[in-house]
Design an enzyme around this catalytic site. Structure first.
Site, PDB file in Angstrom:
ATOM      1  N   CYS A 130     -48.997   2.885  23.884  1.00  0.00           N
ATOM      2  CA  CYS A 130     -49.640   3.543  25.209  1.00  0.00           C
ATOM      3  C   CYS A 130     -50.849   3.746  24.860  1.00  0.00           C
ATOM      4  CB  CYS A 130     -48.840   4.584  25.492  1.00  0.00           C
ATOM      5  SG  CYS A 130     -49.228   5.289  27.240  1.00  0.00           S
ATOM      6  N   CYS A 132     -52.664   6.519  26.226  1.00  0.00           N
ATOM      7  CA  CYS A 132     -53.043   8.067  26.611  1.00  0.00           C
ATOM      8  C   CYS A 132     -53.616   8.706  25.568  1.00  0.00           C
ATOM      9  CB  CYS A 132     -52.022   8.592  27.405  1.00  0.00           C
ATOM     10  SG  CYS A 132     -50.492   8.795  26.451  1.00  0.00           S
ATOM     11  N   CYS A 140     -52.688   6.206  30.991  1.00  0.00           N
ATOM     12  CA  CYS A 140     -52.332   5.387  30.075  1.00  0.00           C
ATOM     13  C   CYS A 140     -52.555   4.012  30.166  1.00  0.00           C
ATOM     14  CB  CYS A 140     -50.657   5.390  30.564  1.00  0.00           C
ATOM     15  SG  CYS A 140     -49.907   7.132  30.127  1.00  0.00           S
ATOM     16  N   LYS A 205     -38.658   5.999  32.748  1.00  0.00           N
ATOM     17  CA  LYS A 205     -39.608   7.153  32.299  1.00  0.00           C
ATOM     18  C   LYS A 205     -39.974   8.110  33.404  1.00  0.00           C
ATOM     19  CE  LYS A 205     -43.626   8.467  29.451  1.00  0.00           C
ATOM     20  NZ  LYS A 205     -44.591   7.877  28.640  1.00  0.00           N
ATOM     21  N   ARG A 215     -47.868  16.639  25.093  1.00  0.00           N
ATOM     22  CA  ARG A 215     -49.479  16.353  25.243  1.00  0.00           C
ATOM     23  C   ARG A 215     -50.329  17.226  24.723  1.00  0.00           C
ATOM     24  NH1 ARG A 215     -48.574  15.036  31.857  1.00  0.00           N
ATOM     25  NH2 ARG A 215     -47.223  13.475  31.420  1.00  0.00           N
ATOM     26  N   ARG A 227     -49.568  11.791  36.148  1.00  0.00           N
ATOM     27  CA  ARG A 227     -49.154  10.091  35.933  1.00  0.00           C
ATOM     28  C   ARG A 227     -48.178   9.814  37.040  1.00  0.00           C
ATOM     29  NH1 ARG A 227     -51.565  10.345  31.011  1.00  0.00           N
ATOM     30  NH2 ARG A 227     -50.645  11.592  29.233  1.00  0.00           N
ATOM     31  N   GLU A 243     -35.743  -0.222  37.432  1.00  0.00           N
ATOM     32  CA  GLU A 243     -36.576  -0.215  36.280  1.00  0.00           C
ATOM     33  C   GLU A 243     -35.790  -0.841  35.056  1.00  0.00           C
ATOM     34  OE1 GLU A 243     -39.558   0.272  35.560  1.00  0.00           O
ATOM     35  OE2 GLU A 243     -40.534   1.600  37.122  1.00  0.00           O
ATOM     36  N   LYS A 258     -35.630   8.493  29.829  1.00  0.00           N
ATOM     37  CA  LYS A 258     -36.802   9.767  29.446  1.00  0.00           C
ATOM     38  C   LYS A 258     -37.339  10.590  30.431  1.00  0.00           C
ATOM     39  CE  LYS A 258     -40.814  10.344  27.061  1.00  0.00           C
ATOM     40  NZ  LYS A 258     -42.259   9.884  26.684  1.00  0.00           N
ATOM     41  N   SER A 284     -40.266  16.456  24.033  1.00  0.00           N
ATOM     42  CA  SER A 284     -40.997  17.791  23.488  1.00  0.00           C
ATOM     43  C   SER A 284     -40.366  19.022  24.188  1.00  0.00           C
ATOM     44  CB  SER A 284     -42.165  17.673  23.359  1.00  0.00           C
ATOM     45  OG  SER A 284     -42.892  17.345  24.778  1.00  0.00           O
ATOM     46  N   TYR A 323     -36.734  15.596  18.130  1.00  0.00           N
ATOM     47  CA  TYR A 323     -37.620  16.185  17.132  1.00  0.00           C
ATOM     48  C   TYR A 323     -36.659  17.179  16.355  1.00  0.00           C
ATOM     49  CZ  TYR A 323     -41.160  14.935  20.322  1.00  0.00           C
ATOM     50  OH  TYR A 323     -42.164  13.966  21.136  1.00  0.00           O
TER      51      TYR A 323
HETATM   52  C1  PBG Z   1     -47.285   8.485  25.875  1.00  0.00           C
HETATM   53  C2  PBG Z   1     -45.898   9.155  25.673  1.00  0.00           C
HETATM   54  C3  PBG Z   1     -45.717  10.491  26.211  1.00  0.00           C
HETATM   55  C4  PBG Z   1     -44.214  10.806  25.698  1.00  0.00           C
HETATM   56  C5  PBG Z   1     -43.981   9.984  24.850  1.00  0.00           C
HETATM   57  N1  PBG Z   1     -45.039   8.762  24.740  1.00  0.00           N
HETATM   58  C6  PBG Z   1     -46.327  11.608  26.914  1.00  0.00           C
HETATM   59  C7  PBG Z   1     -46.721  11.224  28.544  1.00  0.00           C
HETATM   60  O1  PBG Z   1     -46.200  10.406  29.022  1.00  0.00           O
HETATM   61  O2  PBG Z   1     -47.422  11.946  28.981  1.00  0.00           O
HETATM   62  C8  PBG Z   1     -43.731  12.330  25.537  1.00  0.00           C
HETATM   63  C9  PBG Z   1     -42.759  12.596  24.611  1.00  0.00           C
HETATM   64  C10 PBG Z   1     -42.341  14.089  24.665  1.00  0.00           C
HETATM   65  O3  PBG Z   1     -42.563  14.938  25.603  1.00  0.00           O
HETATM   66  O4  PBG Z   1     -41.729  14.369  23.493  1.00  0.00           O
HETATM   67  N2  PBG Z   1     -47.363   7.780  27.280  1.00  0.00           N
END
Ligand code: PBG
Length: 337
Positions: A130, A132, A140, A205, A215, A227, A243, A258, A284, A323
């Protein structure tokens, strides 16, 4: 004199008693329909080119941004816990409008892959594809007229994936949610001879508020806007299947849903409809909530974490990106001793 209650219970002749199989731990163990194991996990790791020492992420207690020099110890620990795979995210020294550090041959992720492959050749190394974390605007992809330009971005994502494969990445994970990203990356990899590099597509996603702590960790929040013009709208369950279907047609080896916990129905749909390996990303915010409540003494974070990881597996995921991987691997090992 018999009480009314006693008479009632005398009359009852129960044939089926599910409690028979709940009586003792050993019986319960035998009856488990879902068994969580450290081999289910993929552990996300942040590597930061600006650091000389690891730094804890304030909203994700126990999770760090690593310097290259601290990485070895962490990798040895992960391998020692029998976690089969890591997923790498990079924080570069410099950001620019086209995220060029994402596809630099000496970029931070590329360096980290080479180091890990030397240290633990058996460990599966996956890399997030990615832009970003690498763009100064935090989106992204490439920006044209304040929108993320899809097709131009494909070129940069392809370059990123190829440079990660050159460094030795086993699995590239496109997460930018650009249309056609899997196809573009598959073609670019094959053109360079990387037929064996697998693609784990972040297929379904969603544009989720649960990415907040990530972030902060990756300093990847968009400077303006959000996004939602590329990530999925949370209410859409059928669109998630479209998708995933598209990514499979484009050549994805592994597909992903996700976040995980608010999308267990989508995980189950995907499991029922497709035979591809299915990953779920326990993101996260899902980690942060449980940790914070645990630190406050509001719940038992160990038991809640294991319950949620089991739920993700029960829903149908066979790779859990989490995590909690290190903690859970330790807890499961203790439980089995
Ligand atoms: C990159 C990406 C993100 C996450 C994984 N790859 C952030 C986003 O899309 O803003 C999030 C992972 C997480 O929250 O643990 N695009």
């Amino acid at each position: 004199m018999k009480s009314e209650l006693y008479e009632f219970s005398e009359k009852i002749q129960l044939t089926n008693r599910l409690r028979r199989l709940r009586e003792r731990e050993s019986v319960r163990t035998l009856m488990k329909e879902t068994r969580l194991s450290s081999s289910d996990f993929m552990y996300p790791i942040f590597v930061d080119q600006r650091l000389s020492m690891r730094e804890e992420i304030s909203s994700m207690p126990g999770i760090y941004r690593f310097s290259m020099s601290d990485l070895n110890k962490e990798i040895a620990e992960v391998a020692g816990l029998k976690i089969p795979a890591v997923l790498l995210f990079g924080l570069p020294k410099h950001k620019d409008s086209s995220g060029s550090e994402a596809y630099a041959s000496d970029g931070i992720v590329q360096q980290a892959v080479r180091a890990i492959k030397k240290l633990a050749p058996e460990l599966v190394v996956a890399t997030d594809v990615c832009l970003c974390q690498y763009t100064d605007h935090g989106h992204c992809g490439v920006i044209r007229n304040r929108t993320v330009e899809n097709d131009e971005t494909l070129e940069l994502l392809s370059r990123t994936a190829v440079s990660q494969a050159e460094a030795g990445s086993d699995i590239v994970g496109p997460s930018a949610m650009m249309d056609g990203q899997v196809q573009a990356i598959r073609q670019a990899l094959d053109r360079r001879g990387f037929h064996q590099t697998a693609i784990m597509a972040y297929s379904a996603k969603f544009a989720s508020a649960f990415y907040g702590p990530f972030r902060e960790a990756a300093e990847s929040a968009p400077l303006w806007g959000d996004r939602r013009s590329y990530q999925m709208d949370p209410p859409n369950r059928r669109e998630a299947i479209r998708e995933i279907e598209m990514d499979i047609k484009e050549g994805a080896d592994i597909v992903m849903v996700k976040p995980a916990l608010s999308y267990l129905d989508v995980i189950r749909d995907a499991r029922n409809q497709f035979h591809h390996p299915l990953a779920a990303y326990n993101v996260s915010g899902e980690y942060a909530m449980i940790k914070a409540a645990g630190q406050n003494g509001w719940l038992d974070d160990k038991r809640v974490a294991l319950e949620t990881l089991t739920a993700i597996k029960r829903a149908g995921a066979n790779i859990i990106i989490t995590y909690f991987a290190k903690d859970a691997a330790k807890w499961l090992r203790e439980a089995n001793q």
